[in-house]
Design a protein around this motif. Structure first.
Motif, PDB file in Angstrom:
ATOM      1  N   THR A   6     -80.717  -7.820 -62.556  1.00  0.00           N
ATOM      2  CA  THR A   6     -81.198  -7.606 -63.920  1.00  0.00           C
ATOM      3  C   THR A   6     -81.564  -6.143 -64.142  1.00  0.00           C
ATOM      4  O   THR A   6     -81.293  -5.582 -65.209  1.00  0.00           O
ATOM      5  N   GLN A  23     -81.269 -12.736 -69.369  1.00  0.00           N
ATOM      6  CA  GLN A  23     -81.532 -13.858 -68.473  1.00  0.00           C
ATOM      7  C   GLN A  23     -82.522 -14.842 -69.091  1.00  0.00           C
ATOM      8  O   GLN A  23     -82.333 -16.052 -69.030  1.00  0.00           O
ATOM      9  N   ASP A  47     -76.351 -12.245 -68.132  1.00  0.00           N
ATOM     10  CA  ASP A  47     -77.287 -12.298 -67.008  1.00  0.00           C
ATOM     11  C   ASP A  47     -77.657 -13.757 -66.740  1.00  0.00           C
ATOM     12  O   ASP A  47     -78.398 -14.367 -67.498  1.00  0.00           O
ATOM     13  N   GLU A  48     -77.122 -14.272 -65.681  1.00  0.00           N
ATOM     14  CA  GLU A  48     -77.304 -15.681 -65.297  1.00  0.00           C
ATOM     15  C   GLU A  48     -77.072 -16.643 -66.459  1.00  0.00           C
ATOM     16  O   GLU A  48     -77.974 -17.361 -66.881  1.00  0.00           O
TER      17      GLU A  48
END
Ligand SMILES: Nc1ncnc2c1ncn2[C@@H]1O[C@H](COP(=O)(O)OP(=O)(O)OP(=O)(O)O)[C@@H](O)[C@H]1O
Ligand SMILES: [Mg+2]
Lengths: 253, 309
Positions: free
Chosen positions: B46, B86, B160-161
């Motif tokens: 991140t 995320q 992000d994820e």
């Protein structure tokens, strides 16, 4: 310049007002109307004229300033604090928007809301008391400068605050005493000499007094000093906010 | 390799508390590829993405996006990039339509309702366009974040994820969307904890841990390494040397001649083991026991992280 972005932020913030119409417009108008009824009509009728102006008319500029200050600070601080709190600030930071553009969007919206409410209160005042504006240009200058300055102060508070308590600290603990002791409801000539001296250290006195001068030509301090002080305060806020932007203070790690 | 759209050079990040989250990362991302960044919690994924997107200030090194420096020429670089963070960070009281349109405006683009409609339809959000975000499920909110990131037609998309807290169906939908975006030429960088996910979707895989990029490899090359299998035979009688008859198999002796190791490609469909064992018995070699070993991405991952520790 990313005009589109500034416009988007501004309109987004203004749209939020529409959703919270009661809280942001109706409630300040209601509370000031109560002030007019209680102080202007009920109590004011027993109070002698101040420098030839009836009490109800006398407090009108002060009441407008009071609402303007409080609203601009709360709108300005909430506008930027909220995305910080929810995390949506990521979007502002990752957009092709410069910090000054973000500032213009948020502060512009906060100031506009303050001005709208201020204008509505002024309109309301006509229903209750006699209002004359002797120096409209200066009145508008004070009105707009104050709205911008205190929205900017709010913005700074919003960046600085890390929780809701801090967010409301200044608006709820610092501003009310300053405004109440700043001659919204009286001329400081009515105070004992010591308190007159102390009052001169209260910046709000200058705002209220200068604003009142633009209405009735009466004031506790020289209106040009008032104007200078508000401009100086705006300058201080601008320096502070530019430092915050340069260092990424509490916005960027 | 085609020209890089993102290039990260000796990037470091030390947070205000003194923590060194990135310790000199170099990474080239080619236009149009899908890159998966794989790494455990706290690896620095991140942080890396946040620096590229402008949310975190780098401490050292630099990042170019489309040839522009992400700090100095942020207007150019951020206009290229879309970010899906995320965390599910949303303005709960906004409608889907407004929040997505707002994102487009922030990126300095003129309103384009037809395009926004297309994005929302692609993400199966069209019927939810007037819903407030708080009325949506977590998976739908994740899609709204994707829609926001796509609202300004970015050339590079960071996810992000994207599959955290997402069910199998949505994951499939998401990969479809990713596939379509890639076809339209968008470069995609995604982070994940799951090796299978990286294998499934990515062209290249980067492994990051402890603030360092340990490896970036073409998935095919990686799969070859992964496909490598070993057949290990515990011999009845230790051998001094590989018999002449078996020289074509690339055999090795281990454990002082007591074990014979045969390396082969597990992905190769042709029957290798049968003929090999026949050749073995023809050469008169007998064994007590046999076992196979396979490299998984996990093994590579663990051994890489182990090496560093
Ligand atoms: N603002 C911050 N201040 C101090 N340390 C931070 C900050 N943000 C992240 N870190 C630290 O930096 C390291 C890397 O964090 P990062 O969020 O980049 O990891 P990640 O690879 O994304 O992990 P995850 O898979 O859990 O999302 C972690 O050890 C984290 O604690
Ligand atoms: Mg992370």
């Amino acid at each position: 310049m990313n005009w589109q972005a500034m416009k988007s932020i501004y309109l987004f913030e203004m749209a939020r007002t529409r959703r919270t119409l009661l809280q942001s417009i109706v409630s300040p108008v209601l509370s000031t109307s109560l002030y007019f009824i209680v102080f202007g009509s009920a109590i004011g009728s027993r109070i002698q004229n101040i420098e030839g102006v009836s009490y109800g008319s006398f407090i009108t500029p002060g009441l407008i300033m009071l609402s303007l200050l409080t609203l601009c600070i709360s709108n300005g601080s909430f506008g930027i604090y909220f995305p910080k709190f929810t995390g949506t600030i990521y979007e502002l930071l990752s957009s092709p928007v410069s910090m000054p553009e973000i500032l213009v969007g948020y502060v512009g919206a906060a100031a506009s809301k303050g001005l709208i409410v201020g204008a509505i209160i002024l309109g309301t005042a006509y229903f209750f008391v006699d209002v004359t504006i002797q120096h409209p240009l200066l009145m508008i200058t004070f009105f707009v400068l104050t709205a911008i300055t205190f929205s900017l102060l709010g913005f700074i508070i919003g960046i600085w605050a890390t929780n809701f308590e801090q967010l409301s600290l200044i608006p709820s603990l610092v501003i009310p005493p300053l405004t109440f002791l700043g001659g919204c409801f009286y001329s400081i000539n009515m105070l004992p000499p010591l308190w007159q001296t102390v009052s001169h250290f209260n910046p709000v006195l200058y705002l209220v007094s200068g604003f009142r001068w633009s209405f009735y030509g009466i004031s506790d301090v020289n209106p040009w000093i008032s104007l200078a002080i508000i401009i100086a305060f705006l300058g201080v806020c601008l320096v502070l906010v530019s430092w915050m932007f340069r260092t990424g203070y509490r916005l960027k790690s | 390799m085609p020209k890089s759209i993102i290039s990260v050079e000796r990037l470091t990040k030390t947070y205000a508390n003194g923590f060194e989250a990135l310790k000199g990362v170099d990474l080239e991302i080619a236009e149009g590829e899908i890159l998966a960044l794989l790494g455990p919690n706290g690896a620095g994924k991140t942080t890396l993405i946040s620096i590229i997107c402008g949310i975190v200030t780098p401490s050292g090194g630099r990042v170019l996006a489309g040839g522009h420096d992400v700090v100095r020429d942020f207007r150019e670089t951020r206009a290229l990039i879309g970010l899906v963070p995320q965390e599910l960070t949303t303005d709960q009281f906004e409608t889907v339509w407004n929040t997505v349109s707002f994102s487009r405006g922030l990126h300095g683009k003129k309103p384009n309702p037809a395009y926004i409609e297309q994005v929302l339809r692609d993400l199966s959000l069209w019927d939810k366009k007037d819903f407030m975000l708080r009325q949506l499920s977590g998976g739908m909110k994740r899609r709204v974040l994707i829609a926001k990131a796509l609202s300004h037609e970015p050339r590079v998309l960071f996810l992000d994820e994207p599959t955290a807290g997402v069910d199998v169906n949505l994951r499939k939908d998401m990969w479809q969307v990713v596939g379509r975006l890639r076809e339209s030429g968008v470069t995609i960088i995604l982070t994940t904890h799951y090796i299978e996910e990286a294998e499934e979707i990515a062209d290249r895989v980067g492994v990051i841990d402890g603030g360092r990029l340990l490896l970036v490899e073409d998935k095919v090359t990686l799969m070859k390494k992964l496909g490598a299998k070993q057949l290990i035979l515990e011999l009845s009688e230790p051998l001094g040397a590989i018999p002449e008859a078996l020289s074509g198999y690339g055999l090795r002796l281990e454990n002082e001649g007591q074990a014979l190791v045969y390396d082969y490609d597990g992905h190769d469909q042709t029957d290798r083991i049968g003929p090999f064992l026949q050749a073995l018995s023809a050469a008169g070699i007998s064994f007590k026991d046999l076992s196979t070993r396979q490299n998984s991405l996990e093994d590579i991952f663990v051994s890489l992280i182990g090496e560093r520790a």
